[in-house]
Design a protein around this motif. Sequence first.
Motif, PDB file in Angstrom:
ATOM      1  N   ALA A 193       0.835  -1.208   0.000  1.00  0.00           N
ATOM      2  CA  ALA A 193       0.000   0.000   0.000  1.00  0.00           C
ATOM      3  C   ALA A 193       0.868   1.255   0.000  1.00  0.00           C
ATOM      4  N   GLY A 194       1.906   1.261   0.830  1.00  0.00           N
ATOM      5  CA  GLY A 194       2.801   2.415   0.882  1.00  0.00           C
ATOM      6  C   GLY A 194       3.497   2.661  -0.444  1.00  0.00           C
ATOM      7  N   CYS A 195       3.905   1.599  -1.103  1.00  0.00           N
ATOM      8  CA  CYS A 195       4.574   1.735  -2.406  1.00  0.00           C
ATOM      9  C   CYS A 195       3.632   2.329  -3.447  1.00  0.00           C
ATOM     10  N   TYR A 196       2.396   1.863  -3.455  1.00  0.00           N
ATOM     11  CA  TYR A 196       1.430   2.407  -4.431  1.00  0.00           C
ATOM     12  C   TYR A 196       1.154   3.882  -4.170  1.00  0.00           C
ATOM     13  N   TYR A 197       0.963   4.251  -2.904  1.00  0.00           N
ATOM     14  CA  TYR A 197       0.743   5.664  -2.585  1.00  0.00           C
ATOM     15  C   TYR A 197       1.965   6.506  -2.975  1.00  0.00           C
ATOM     16  N   LEU A 198       3.155   5.969  -2.742  1.00  0.00           N
ATOM     17  CA  LEU A 198       4.378   6.693  -3.089  1.00  0.00           C
ATOM     18  C   LEU A 198       4.482   6.904  -4.600  1.00  0.00           C
ATOM     19  N   ILE A 199       4.117   5.880  -5.367  1.00  0.00           N
ATOM     20  CA  ILE A 199       4.150   5.997  -6.835  1.00  0.00           C
ATOM     21  C   ILE A 199       3.160   7.065  -7.307  1.00  0.00           C
ATOM     22  N   ILE A 200       1.942   7.049  -6.745  1.00  0.00           N
ATOM     23  CA  ILE A 200       0.914   8.007  -7.162  1.00  0.00           C
ATOM     24  C   ILE A 200       1.318   9.433  -6.821  1.00  0.00           C
ATOM     25  N   THR A 201       1.746   9.660  -5.570  1.00  0.00           N
ATOM     26  CA  THR A 201       2.078  11.020  -5.148  1.00  0.00           C
ATOM     27  C   THR A 201       3.340  11.534  -5.834  1.00  0.00           C
ATOM     28  N   THR A 202       4.309  10.654  -6.082  1.00  0.00           N
ATOM     29  CA  THR A 202       5.517  11.082  -6.785  1.00  0.00           C
ATOM     30  C   THR A 202       5.204  11.463  -8.228  1.00  0.00           C
ATOM     31  N   SER A 203       4.364  10.681  -8.885  1.00  0.00           N
ATOM     32  CA  SER A 203       3.969  10.995 -10.262  1.00  0.00           C
ATOM     33  C   SER A 203       3.223  12.322 -10.314  1.00  0.00           C
ATOM     34  N   LEU A 204       2.336  12.545  -9.344  1.00  0.00           N
ATOM     35  CA  LEU A 204       1.596  13.804  -9.296  1.00  0.00           C
ATOM     36  C   LEU A 204       2.537  14.976  -9.044  1.00  0.00           C
TER      37      LEU A 204
END
Length: 220
Positions: A193-204
């Motif tokens: 879950a943390g990895c997915y959130y990190l990917i989303i927020t970093t891309s944004l």
Amino acid sequence: MLLDFFSVVIEYAPRFIPGVIMTLQLSVLSILLGTVFGFFATMLKMSKIKPLTKATDIYITIVRGTPLLLQLFFIFYALPDLGINIGRFTSAVLGLAFHNGAYISEIFRGAIESIDYGQKEAARSLGMTSWQAMKRVILPQAFKRSVPALGNQFIIAVKDSSLASVITITEIIMLTRQYSAATFNAWPMYFIAGCYYLIITTSLSKALLMLEKRLKVNER
């Protein structure tokens, strides 16, 4: 143990995709709707009509003074008791947008007030109405100045979407809890879950940084 950990991560990471899609849908819709709420709240607050400015102040005070979790509970559980029935997904989007709109409104207001008053006077001297001066002169500059703060608020909105799990929206955190309970192995699930959130927020963050640089091209 490390090998077992990552084997579970590799096995379950693809199963989070539906939750990631739901999180993205919640985030995008709540950000767009929240931006609309924020813009109109800013216009109402900067108007000279006292009832409208007072109503906007009450809205912002309520949002900033109460937890988002409580706001989601109110929309999902209290409104049906008042005869207003809306679905889970709509409740989550409206709750998140209602919450983000208040903060976005303050961002817009601060950006607009940072524009030198002389620019509005210059626009009026050219024959523009107050609305034309706002639309053609003030708002474009205010938007450019608000992008960094808006970017931070959008990232917060993505992370706040995790609270939609409390009204049974199957997003990333809900799936994390379900898989943790099913496997009795929580840490790999929370790591995913943390990895997915990190990917989303970093891309944004990268996208907003590119937008910010593009808006500053004519200032060089």
